[in-house]
Design an enzyme around this catalytic site. Structure first.
Site, short mmCIF file in Angstrom:
data_model
loop_
_atom_site.label_atom_id
_atom_site.label_comp_id
_atom_site.label_asym_id
_atom_site.label_seq_id
_atom_site.Cartn_x
_atom_site.Cartn_y
_atom_site.Cartn_z
N CYS A 8 22.22 19.48 -8.41
CA CYS A 8 21.59 20.53 -9.22
C CYS A 8 22.49 21.74 -9.14
O CYS A 8 22.65 22.33 -8.07
CB CYS A 8 20.19 20.85 -8.69
SG CYS A 8 19.39 22.23 -9.55
N CYS A 29 20.55 24.81 -16.67
CA CYS A 29 20.95 23.67 -15.85
C CYS A 29 22.45 23.79 -15.63
O CYS A 29 23.23 23.69 -16.58
CB CYS A 29 20.60 22.36 -16.53
SG CYS A 29 21.19 20.90 -15.65
#
Length: 306
Positions: free
Chosen positions: A250, A75
């Site tokens: 993201c 991530c």
């Protein structure tokens, strides 16, 4: 069980962060879902258990769990927040401006800037080289092109849906991404939009369209789905994150978008990727590695009973 936590975000992509340096915490999917619930819990896109670094020079290990309880390999916004957590709590030497954060997709070198209090305010993460080989992304779609150095990739492959036809370019940044560059909004069906009279990225029903493609048979491990509009001075992006739904940002997705834009001839190697929560600066360097620069901030901390 009583847990102390901190709430951090990177460009609006938010996380519940918990000190697990003694590796004593094992959260069930239901507990993760409760922590991430924005009405009954703290509210977040995922939970990060901060564990001891495993490689030389690493200040921490990011154990990232999606809001639905599934484990994520990587991530991009989360790794910046993990670096901030470590820097701000003295796990990194006060004179340092670089560290390493370990992840399930490998160690990530990070350079960072501090504010006047010595706290981290922004960071550049070396995200490594993108994975383009279809079987490793993974996707069952066949390669349609090759990079200048001969690497095969899936580019602009059409998948049909109840919302219209979308063309996807597939990239892994430690997790799978399917990037749709949308150049003709009117060609998509009315069902794809919250306001069919004004078809654009802003009115695209990302949760509905993304939920269709995330588990598509083309993506055996599911995929993060990015929808992109190419603007004069930036790439505008919205994202449906695997195991979460739409998020404000993201990091790995922004990196995948930068790579996909370059290999399909839509942009150069350096792009500002503008998301709902802010802008990430993405460089797909000539050495083949992707570098992402963006903010990280702590919102609050506290205690919660599980």
């Amino acid at each position: 069980m009583k847990l102390h936590f901190a709430k951090l975000h990177g460009a609006g992509n938010d996380f519940v962060m918990i000190d697990d340096r003694d590796r004593s915490i094992d959260l069930s999917p239901d507990q993760v879902a409760f922590l991430c619930d924005r009405h009954f819990g703290i509210g977040a896109d995922g939970v990060i258990l901060v564990r001891p670094g495993e490689t030389e020079g690493a200040s921490a290990f990011m154990h990232y769990i999606n809001a639905d309880g599934t484990l994520a390999q990587m991530c991009g916004n989360g790794v910046r927040c993990t670096a901030k957590w470590a820097v701000d709590r003295g796990l990194v030497d006060s004179s340092a401006s670089a560290t390493v954060i370990d992840t399930l997709s490998g160690p990530k070198p990070i350079e960072f800037a501090r504010d006047e209090r010595g706290l981290m305010r922004a960071a550049t993460v070396d995200m490594g080289a993108p994975i383009l080989e279809p079987s490793q992304v993974p996707t069952v779609l066949a390669a349609t092109g090759a990079t200048e150095d001969g690497r095969s990739f899936v580019g602009d492959v059409t998948l049909k849906s109840p919302f219209g036809n979308f063309r996807f370019t597939c990239v892994s940044m430690g997790n799978p991404h399917a990037v749709a560059f949308i150049e003709d909004w009117e060609a998509l069906y009315d069902a794809a939009f919250t306001d069919p009279g004004n078809k654009s990225l802003a009115t695209l029903d990302v949760d509905k369209v993304g939920a269709f493609f995330e588990p598509h048979a083309a993506f055996p491990e599911k995929a993060n789905i990015e929808f992109v509009s190419i603007e004069a001075d930036h790439l505008a992006m919205r994202v449906y994150e695997r195991g979460v739904a739409e998020t404000l940002a993201c990091g790995t997705g922004a990196c995948a978008v930068g790579v996909a834009a370059f290999i399909t001839g839509r942009s150069g190697r350096v792009n500002d990727v503008r998301l709902l929560g802010g802008t990430l600066h993405i460089e797909y360097a000539e050495d083949g590695r992707v570098r992402m620069t963006g903010p990280a901030a702590q919102v609050f901390e506290g205690d919660i009973e599980l």
